[in-house]
Design an enzyme around this catalytic site. Structure first.
Site, PDB file in Angstrom:
ATOM      1  N   ALA A   8       0.885  -1.229   0.064  1.00  0.00           N
ATOM      2  CA  ALA A   8      -0.069   0.021  -0.020  1.00  0.00           C
ATOM      3  C   ALA A   8       0.855   1.229  -0.069  1.00  0.00           C
ATOM      4  CB  ALA A   8      -0.766  -0.124   1.333  1.00  0.00           C
ATOM      5  N   ALA A  10       2.665   4.136  -2.882  1.00  0.00           N
ATOM      6  CA  ALA A  10       2.164   5.018  -3.680  1.00  0.00           C
ATOM      7  C   ALA A  10       1.703   4.305  -4.844  1.00  0.00           C
ATOM      8  CB  ALA A  10       3.322   6.031  -4.422  1.00  0.00           C
ATOM      9  N   GLY A  12       1.033   0.911  -5.148  1.00  0.00           N
ATOM     10  CA  GLY A  12       0.000  -0.044  -4.743  1.00  0.00           C
ATOM     11  C   GLY A  12      -1.440   0.563  -4.717  1.00  0.00           C
ATOM     12  N   ASN A 107      10.336  -1.950  -8.839  1.00  0.00           N
ATOM     13  CA  ASN A 107      11.416  -1.402  -9.498  1.00  0.00           C
ATOM     14  C   ASN A 107      12.747  -2.545  -9.777  1.00  0.00           C
ATOM     15  OD1 ASN A 107      10.942   1.329 -10.038  1.00  0.00           O
ATOM     16  ND2 ASN A 107      11.265   1.932  -7.908  1.00  0.00           N
ATOM     17  N   ALA A 133       3.302   8.523  -9.315  1.00  0.00           N
ATOM     18  CA  ALA A 133       2.337   8.540  -8.022  1.00  0.00           C
ATOM     19  C   ALA A 133       3.289   8.916  -6.831  1.00  0.00           C
ATOM     20  CB  ALA A 133       2.080   7.077  -7.702  1.00  0.00           C
ATOM     21  N   LYS A 189      13.768   0.085 -18.900  1.00  0.00           N
ATOM     22  CA  LYS A 189      13.121   0.972 -17.557  1.00  0.00           C
ATOM     23  C   LYS A 189      14.565   1.006 -16.490  1.00  0.00           C
ATOM     24  CE  LYS A 189       9.902   2.074 -13.846  1.00  0.00           C
ATOM     25  NZ  LYS A 189       8.800   1.757 -13.027  1.00  0.00           N
ATOM     26  N   ASN A 197      18.207   7.721 -10.771  1.00  0.00           N
ATOM     27  CA  ASN A 197      17.814   7.460  -9.365  1.00  0.00           C
ATOM     28  C   ASN A 197      19.034   7.732  -8.573  1.00  0.00           C
ATOM     29  OD1 ASN A 197      15.271   6.808 -10.033  1.00  0.00           O
ATOM     30  ND2 ASN A 197      15.102   4.849  -8.861  1.00  0.00           N
ATOM     31  N   ASN A 207      14.597  15.367 -10.580  1.00  0.00           N
ATOM     32  CA  ASN A 207      14.695  14.755 -11.868  1.00  0.00           C
ATOM     33  C   ASN A 207      15.343  15.786 -12.767  1.00  0.00           C
ATOM     34  OD1 ASN A 207      14.160  12.423 -10.264  1.00  0.00           O
ATOM     35  ND2 ASN A 207      12.217  11.823 -11.680  1.00  0.00           N
TER      36      ASN A 207
END
Length: 303
Positions: A8, A10, A12, A107, A133, A189, A197, A207
């Site tokens: 739960a 961001a 999810g 990720n 998110a 990705k 990152n 970013n």
């Protein structure tokens, strides 16, 4: 249709919110019991960046701690935890001999190989999510910070259930699709994340700074060039992601800022393992990897 979403955070909660909007029942499994109590009491709040009013979703939602895991009535499972918690989740799923399709929205790389070993009977799907998110601090919910795509593809086995799920999400305004070569998309990705990152985490910048600051951009391009030794991808792809998320903080940036363990092992660590297998040297990626690991080790010294 009923899906379980494990995690739960961001991502999810974003996936849960749009599944609920699509009329799909959601069992949202949380790490902490307090969070599941709040979600059941107040519902899940979805805040879209282009809308003024938050939307509270409760119809069809059932939240419970992961310790209460059950497979009863489920058509599919979505796993959206950090790589650090994957082994625990796979252990729980394997005990129930789950047979419905499991979609992983994580990720990094390496988790699908682990899943193949632990989950013998379930169709397995990898996925790549580029929707933005962020956890809401005002509500028990999530902010949809930017529209992207969610692409899922079979890693082992096929399931019409997943195709139906993606179609329903697409109809609800959450751009989703099933793809053939999901491993290639996941690697691309990973490569982009490996540029963005660690640098944003070490510089503690958003970013967009990787393009706006000429020195940061030079370093980002150098890291990109080194990664292409093991994963072919284009600088334009990196630029596009940075432009689309320029106001965002990367997940690794936030982990470092908040003194949490990062997912660096599944990102730069995975790249270094590829480089070793192919007998390629990656000094910049190695520097970034050990720098992040060093920062993590310093947490205890600062407390």
């Amino acid at each position: 249709m009923k899906v379980a979403v494990i995690g739960a955070g961001a991502v999810g909660m974003l996936l849960s919110a749009f599944a609920l909007k699509a009329g799909i029942k959601v069992s949202l499994f949380t790490k902490r019991e307090e969070q599941s109590i709040r979600l059941n009491h107040s519902g899940l709040t979805l805040i879209q960046s282009n809308q003024d009013n938050p939307e509270t979703l409760s119809r069809g939602l059932s939240a419970q701690p992961i310790s209460s895991w059950t497979t009863e009535g489920l058509d599919a499972v979505i796993v959206s935890v950090k790589q650090l918690h994957l082994d625990e989740v796979l252990g729980i799923l394997s005990k129930k001999r789950i047979k419905v399709p499991v979609i992983f929205a994580l990720n990094g790389m390496g988790h699908m190989e682990k899943a193949q070993v632990s989950l013998k009977d379930a169709p397995l799907y990898g996925s790549v999510l580029t929707h933005g998110a962020k956890r809401s601090t005002d509500y028990e919910g999530v902010i949809h910070t930017g529209k992207g795509t969610w692409k899922a593809g079979s890693w082992r086995g096929e399931s019409e259930t997943v195709e139906f799920l993606m179609k329903k999400l697409q109809e609800a305004g959450f751009f989703s699709s099933c793809e053939e070569n999901i491993e290639k998309l996941m690697e691309e990705k990973l490569a982009v994340n490996a540029v963005i990152n660690p640098l944003t985490a070490l510089y503690q910048v958003k970013n967009g700074a990787l393009l706006d600051n000429p020195l940061f951009k030079e370093n980002a391009r150098a890291v990109f060039k080194e990664i292409t030794k093991v994963i072919p991808f284009k600088w334009e792809t990196v630029e596009r992601v940075i432009v689309n998320t320029r106001k965002n903080h990367s997940s690794m940036h936030e982990d470092i800022r908040l003194g949490r363990e990062t997912e660096v092992d599944a990102i730069t660590g995975y790249l270094l393992s590829l480089a070793e297998k192919r007998q390629v040297t990656m000094p910049l990626v190695s520097f970034l990897h050990h720098s992040i690991k060093g920062v993590e080790r310093s947490y205890d010294d600062d407390r």
